[in-house]
Design a protein around this motif. Sequence first.
Motif, mmCIF file in Angstrom:
data_model
loop_
_atom_site.group_PDB
_atom_site.id
_atom_site.type_symbol
_atom_site.label_atom_id
_atom_site.label_comp_id
_atom_site.label_asym_id
_atom_site.label_seq_id
_atom_site.Cartn_x
_atom_site.Cartn_y
_atom_site.Cartn_z
ATOM 1 N N LEU A 506 0.848 -1.187 0.000
ATOM 2 C CA LEU A 506 0.000 0.000 0.000
ATOM 3 C C LEU A 506 0.886 1.240 0.000
ATOM 4 O O LEU A 506 1.974 1.233 0.576
ATOM 5 C CB LEU A 506 -0.893 0.021 1.248
ATOM 6 C CG LEU A 506 -1.822 -1.181 1.459
ATOM 7 C CD1 LEU A 506 -2.558 -1.054 2.785
ATOM 8 C CD2 LEU A 506 -2.819 -1.302 0.316
ATOM 9 N N SER A 507 0.392 2.281 -0.630
ATOM 10 C CA SER A 507 1.123 3.544 -0.599
ATOM 11 C C SER A 507 0.785 4.280 0.686
ATOM 12 O O SER A 507 -0.171 3.932 1.395
ATOM 13 C CB SER A 507 0.752 4.402 -1.808
ATOM 14 O OG SER A 507 -0.567 4.906 -1.649
ATOM 15 N N ASN A 508 1.525 5.316 0.978
ATOM 16 C CA ASN A 508 1.279 6.093 2.192
ATOM 17 C C ASN A 508 -0.046 6.833 2.153
ATOM 18 O O ASN A 508 -0.462 7.397 3.166
ATOM 19 C CB ASN A 508 2.428 7.081 2.435
ATOM 20 C CG ASN A 508 3.591 6.419 3.155
ATOM 21 O OD1 ASN A 508 3.467 5.292 3.615
ATOM 22 N ND2 ASN A 508 4.717 7.088 3.244
ATOM 23 N N THR A 519 -6.178 -0.680 2.713
ATOM 24 C CA THR A 519 -6.801 -1.301 1.555
ATOM 25 C C THR A 519 -6.134 -0.746 0.303
ATOM 26 O O THR A 519 -5.220 0.087 0.391
ATOM 27 C CB THR A 519 -8.317 -1.040 1.570
ATOM 28 O OG1 THR A 519 -8.918 -1.692 0.461
ATOM 29 C CG2 THR A 519 -8.620 0.454 1.517
ATOM 30 N N SER A 520 -6.611 -1.163 -0.883
ATOM 31 C CA SER A 520 -5.968 -0.751 -2.128
ATOM 32 C C SER A 520 -6.125 0.750 -2.356
ATOM 33 O O SER A 520 -7.021 1.396 -1.802
ATOM 34 C CB SER A 520 -6.586 -1.510 -3.305
ATOM 35 O OG SER A 520 -7.914 -1.066 -3.511
ATOM 36 N N ASP A 521 -5.252 1.298 -3.211
ATOM 37 C CA ASP A 521 -5.313 2.734 -3.497
ATOM 38 C C ASP A 521 -6.650 3.118 -4.113
ATOM 39 O O ASP A 521 -7.166 4.214 -3.868
ATOM 40 C CB ASP A 521 -4.172 3.127 -4.435
ATOM 41 C CG ASP A 521 -2.823 3.098 -3.724
ATOM 42 O OD1 ASP A 521 -2.823 2.963 -2.491
ATOM 43 O OD2 ASP A 521 -1.788 3.217 -4.401
ATOM 44 N N THR A 522 -7.237 2.225 -4.918
ATOM 45 C CA THR A 522 -8.548 2.518 -5.521
ATOM 46 C C THR A 522 -9.601 2.653 -4.440
ATOM 47 O O THR A 522 -10.415 3.590 -4.450
ATOM 48 C CB THR A 522 -8.950 1.383 -6.490
ATOM 49 O OG1 THR A 522 -7.891 1.161 -7.415
ATOM 50 C CG2 THR A 522 -10.227 1.740 -7.238
ATOM 51 N N ASN A 523 -9.591 1.717 -3.491
ATOM 52 C CA ASN A 523 -10.550 1.792 -2.385
ATOM 53 C C ASN A 523 -10.341 3.056 -1.565
ATOM 54 O O ASN A 523 -11.288 3.707 -1.123
ATOM 55 C CB ASN A 523 -10.415 0.569 -1.483
ATOM 56 C CG ASN A 523 -10.981 -0.690 -2.106
ATOM 57 O OD1 ASN A 523 -11.553 -0.641 -3.183
ATOM 58 N ND2 ASN A 523 -10.806 -1.805 -1.446
ATOM 59 N N VAL A 524 -9.060 3.392 -1.337
ATOM 60 C CA VAL A 524 -8.758 4.597 -0.558
ATOM 61 C C VAL A 524 -9.350 5.825 -1.233
ATOM 62 O O VAL A 524 -9.918 6.706 -0.580
ATOM 63 C CB VAL A 524 -7.230 4.755 -0.370
ATOM 64 C CG1 VAL A 524 -6.904 6.123 0.237
ATOM 65 C CG2 VAL A 524 -6.694 3.665 0.538
ATOM 66 N N SER A 525 -9.232 5.909 -2.564
ATOM 67 C CA SER A 525 -9.764 7.091 -3.263
ATOM 68 C C SER A 525 -11.287 7.174 -3.139
ATOM 69 O O SER A 525 -11.847 8.269 -3.010
ATOM 70 C CB SER A 525 -9.354 7.064 -4.743
ATOM 71 O OG SER A 525 -9.990 6.004 -5.422
ATOM 72 N N GLU A 813 -16.584 2.926 -9.743
ATOM 73 C CA GLU A 813 -16.553 2.951 -8.275
ATOM 74 C C GLU A 813 -17.714 2.154 -7.690
ATOM 75 O O GLU A 813 -17.556 1.452 -6.686
ATOM 76 C CB GLU A 813 -16.589 4.398 -7.786
ATOM 77 C CG GLU A 813 -15.288 5.149 -8.060
ATOM 78 C CD GLU A 813 -15.397 6.648 -7.826
ATOM 79 O OE1 GLU A 813 -14.356 7.284 -7.600
ATOM 80 O OE2 GLU A 813 -16.527 7.184 -7.863
ATOM 81 N N ILE A 814 -18.875 2.217 -8.344
ATOM 82 C CA ILE A 814 -20.043 1.446 -7.876
ATOM 83 C C ILE A 814 -19.747 -0.056 -7.960
ATOM 84 O O ILE A 814 -20.095 -0.826 -7.057
ATOM 85 C CB ILE A 814 -21.294 1.811 -8.702
ATOM 86 C CG1 ILE A 814 -21.741 3.239 -8.366
ATOM 87 C CG2 ILE A 814 -22.439 0.821 -8.441
ATOM 88 C CD1 ILE A 814 -22.794 3.800 -9.291
ATOM 89 N N LYS A 815 -19.057 -0.483 -9.042
ATOM 90 C CA LYS A 815 -18.707 -1.906 -9.180
ATOM 91 C C LYS A 815 -17.817 -2.355 -8.028
ATOM 92 O O LYS A 815 -17.969 -3.457 -7.495
ATOM 93 C CB LYS A 815 -17.988 -2.138 -10.510
ATOM 94 C CG LYS A 815 -18.914 -2.127 -11.720
ATOM 95 C CD LYS A 815 -18.116 -2.355 -12.987
ATOM 96 C CE LYS A 815 -19.019 -2.261 -14.224
ATOM 97 N NZ LYS A 815 -18.234 -2.388 -15.466
ATOM 98 N N ILE A 816 -16.885 -1.490 -7.628
ATOM 99 C CA ILE A 816 -15.979 -1.828 -6.523
ATOM 100 C C ILE A 816 -16.760 -1.911 -5.213
ATOM 101 O O ILE A 816 -16.573 -2.833 -4.419
ATOM 102 C CB ILE A 816 -14.847 -0.784 -6.426
ATOM 103 C CG1 ILE A 816 -13.935 -0.913 -7.640
ATOM 104 C CG2 ILE A 816 -14.048 -0.967 -5.141
ATOM 105 C CD1 ILE A 816 -12.946 0.226 -7.790
ATOM 106 N N VAL A 817 -17.662 -0.947 -4.992
ATOM 107 C CA VAL A 817 -18.474 -0.953 -3.771
ATOM 108 C C VAL A 817 -19.327 -2.215 -3.707
ATOM 109 O O VAL A 817 -19.411 -2.883 -2.677
ATOM 110 C CB VAL A 817 -19.367 0.309 -3.702
ATOM 111 C CG1 VAL A 817 -20.401 0.173 -2.591
ATOM 112 C CG2 VAL A 817 -18.521 1.555 -3.483
ATOM 113 N N GLU A 818 -19.940 -2.583 -4.811
ATOM 114 C CA GLU A 818 -20.830 -3.748 -4.825
ATOM 115 C C GLU A 818 -20.042 -5.052 -4.844
ATOM 116 O O GLU A 818 -20.567 -6.093 -4.452
ATOM 117 C CB GLU A 818 -21.772 -3.665 -6.026
ATOM 118 C CG GLU A 818 -22.750 -2.497 -5.911
ATOM 119 C CD GLU A 818 -23.797 -2.501 -7.006
ATOM 120 O OE1 GLU A 818 -23.547 -3.139 -8.051
ATOM 121 O OE2 GLU A 818 -24.848 -1.879 -6.814
ATOM 122 N N GLY A 819 -18.776 -4.981 -5.267
ATOM 123 C CA GLY A 819 -17.943 -6.196 -5.298
ATOM 124 C C GLY A 819 -17.589 -6.661 -3.909
ATOM 125 O O GLY A 819 -17.250 -7.802 -3.728
#
Length: 819
Positions: A506-508, A519-525, A813-819
Amino acid sequence: ALRNPDLSTKDLNYAVQAIVNRIVFLRICEDRGIERLMKLQDLLNGERVYPRLCELFRRADERYNSGIFHFEKEPGRDSPDTLTLSLNIDDKPLKEIFKRLYYPDSPYEFSVLPAEILGQVYEQFLGKVIRLTEGHRAVIEDKPEVKKAGGVKYTPVYIVENIVGNTLGKILKGKTPFEVVLITVLDPACGSGSFLIVAYQYLLDWHRDWYVQNLVPLLQSGLKPSSPEIRRLLPGVEMGKKGRKKEPELPVYQGRGGEWRLTTAERKRILLNNIYGVDIDRQAVEVTKLSLLLKVLEGENDETISKQLTLFQERALPDLSNNIKCGNSLIGWDILNDNPSLMQEEIDRINPFDWEKEFPEIFQRGGFSVIIGNPPYVRQEMLGEFKGYFQKHYKVYQGTADLYAYFIEKSHNLLMPDGLFGMIISNKWMKANYGKPIRRFIVEQTSLIQIVDFGELPVFQNAATFPAIIITKNTHTTEQNFLYAPIKRLDFLSLDQEVELTGHYLSNQAIDNDNWSLTSDTNVSILRKIENIGTPLENYISCKIYNGIKTGLNKAFIIDAETREKLISENPSSAEIIKPFLMGKDINRYQSPVIDKYLLFVPWHFPLHNDPSVSGASTNSEAVFKRDYPAIYNHLLTFKSKLTARASDETGIRYEWYALQRFRPEYYHEFDKQKIVYIDIAREPKFIFDDKGAYTDMTLFFIPTNDFYLLGVLNSSTSWFYLKHKCSVLGDPAKNGRLRLKTIYMKDLPIPSVNSDDRGRMVALVDSMLSLKKQLREANTPHEQTGLQRQIEATDGQINALVYELYGLTEEEIKIVEG
């Protein structure tokens, strides 16, 4: 104790351990061939066992030079033991001990008993303390902190090896023995020495392997030890008189099987040069010394030890008094500045420690290279008297922080720049409110390298400690990625391999504010987007989040409808304090609760609970209760013995035996209002609306509001996605783990701002959902149930879609939330 009436409790504890340590040491040396076999067993014959044993101790002092045997003042060595050799000890107990150290009574093969196992045995020993009665008899008890923790918890070897490998192992890479001379390893809460033993073994193996790869080939090519090529590889080589070169002693020799081994001199040099420990417990310090000294002697025998005495006039073991010290790692002598009236007994108990005075050479070099360990698990409730000191001297102070928080900060202050820190501690600081200062400290002053999170796995048997390994570097950077590994099982072959399988970098960005998102950078955003758009729940609502009632004995206070009718028929006034009641199993998403249980709501001092003059358990209150509510009083009377046996420091002292244990005096009137109720541990969003004024048990939280818009947001996929990344998780998050919906997490849940049209849309959808759920419960035919279930799913989808819109989430982003 009986034979030595002048012994103090402190001296008695010291004497028992010192004598036990010496006996164990000599017995292990016998089986390893370092001492003549049966020396101790010979003492079974005849009388005056202890004086004869003391003679063995004196000869061991001449032979080993260890602090275990130190009875006379010597140059450079202070504080000899002037107590134990003069004690009067009966023959019988000593003979019983010696008999059980030999076959057939002993189950142990001492020649192969590793220091690690000995450490585990001693951990149990360290959990006990001897107390003297008024008649000067000895009573053995659990230490208070051990009793509180439910016993001694020994750190599993795989944890220790992982921490040592990822700290000391990393710092040794690419070094030479000359450079390793400057490396110092510290455990600031060393206990029985388990971390230091593994670190010492790691250093021994590293030196042996380095010499085999770099020194042995030169020796095998015919070069003499005095040659420049070999001399430059050997740390600590001295020059002879008049500039002549002394023949250096080689650090390795070839054993009988052709295997290359480190000499005892080299093992001693490494131990004295590289290994350091501190513990507040004097017994623990002595055990650590014993374990390390036995490690030095591994592979030795009587011939090699005698050779050292004869050829080098050098005794076999080092004195570790400058390496392993006793003191309070967290509290310095400056505590006397704030508490000048401390008595000597209190100072001895606190045991202040001055790091720079005790280890001056190390701090002249900038601090320790590596700090490792497992700090004691001491809850914040036990720290009361020291909280003022911690608040003044520690940046990570928080009133509810446990002891390990201060070990994190102190350790980094003791490290040199770029030094490595590795400990196993509770994982709660990563999400808990009290952990904010710790998180801030780590982000602002260190570089996070690795977190290995064991969640709720039972790493320590019979202890719910929720442990995690944290590795950091004592330098600040914002560019470096770190490894986060959530461990899901303990039946792995190798923790290092398991970390590789489950870990991800993970990045800072994941730790760039007070609320970490591992969690992943995508989730963080996505999480940041939700936070930027929403208002924290605690600011959105105009009230507080409340917890339910703790009865202390549900069988007594929770009744069914039939018992309710019976109590009211016996005495109509009973109805005044019988309340509709909800428990965790009554909560189903959007479902209006069915009331089939009732609570006997009996506050402290009832029915005089509003009388400010009544405090503590009141016989007057009980008399009035018995007179005005006889049916309920008689009902509770049948449970009196069990009710009285509740929390012994409260029941019958702070409140009456018949009262609820926690009736929530500050807010119990809020239960009567309409409210949103939710369960504290859940696999999915389970928020309901209660309009029946139900009281709730302590497994439930509630918000006194009839805001249907809020109810819809709380039950949405987006809110659950956010909470999954913020709340403590029980079980595997990837396999629908259960979330702990504590208020410290819930209060920060972002609620999106909304215009009146969107609020109206949400309220209509939630109203429809509540109605559909009610119809489903009342539906009789499968066809009707299926149709209603389809409608509920469609309405749920509309609510989720509206919330996605309010947060401004994209399709990806919705796909990630529902995933």
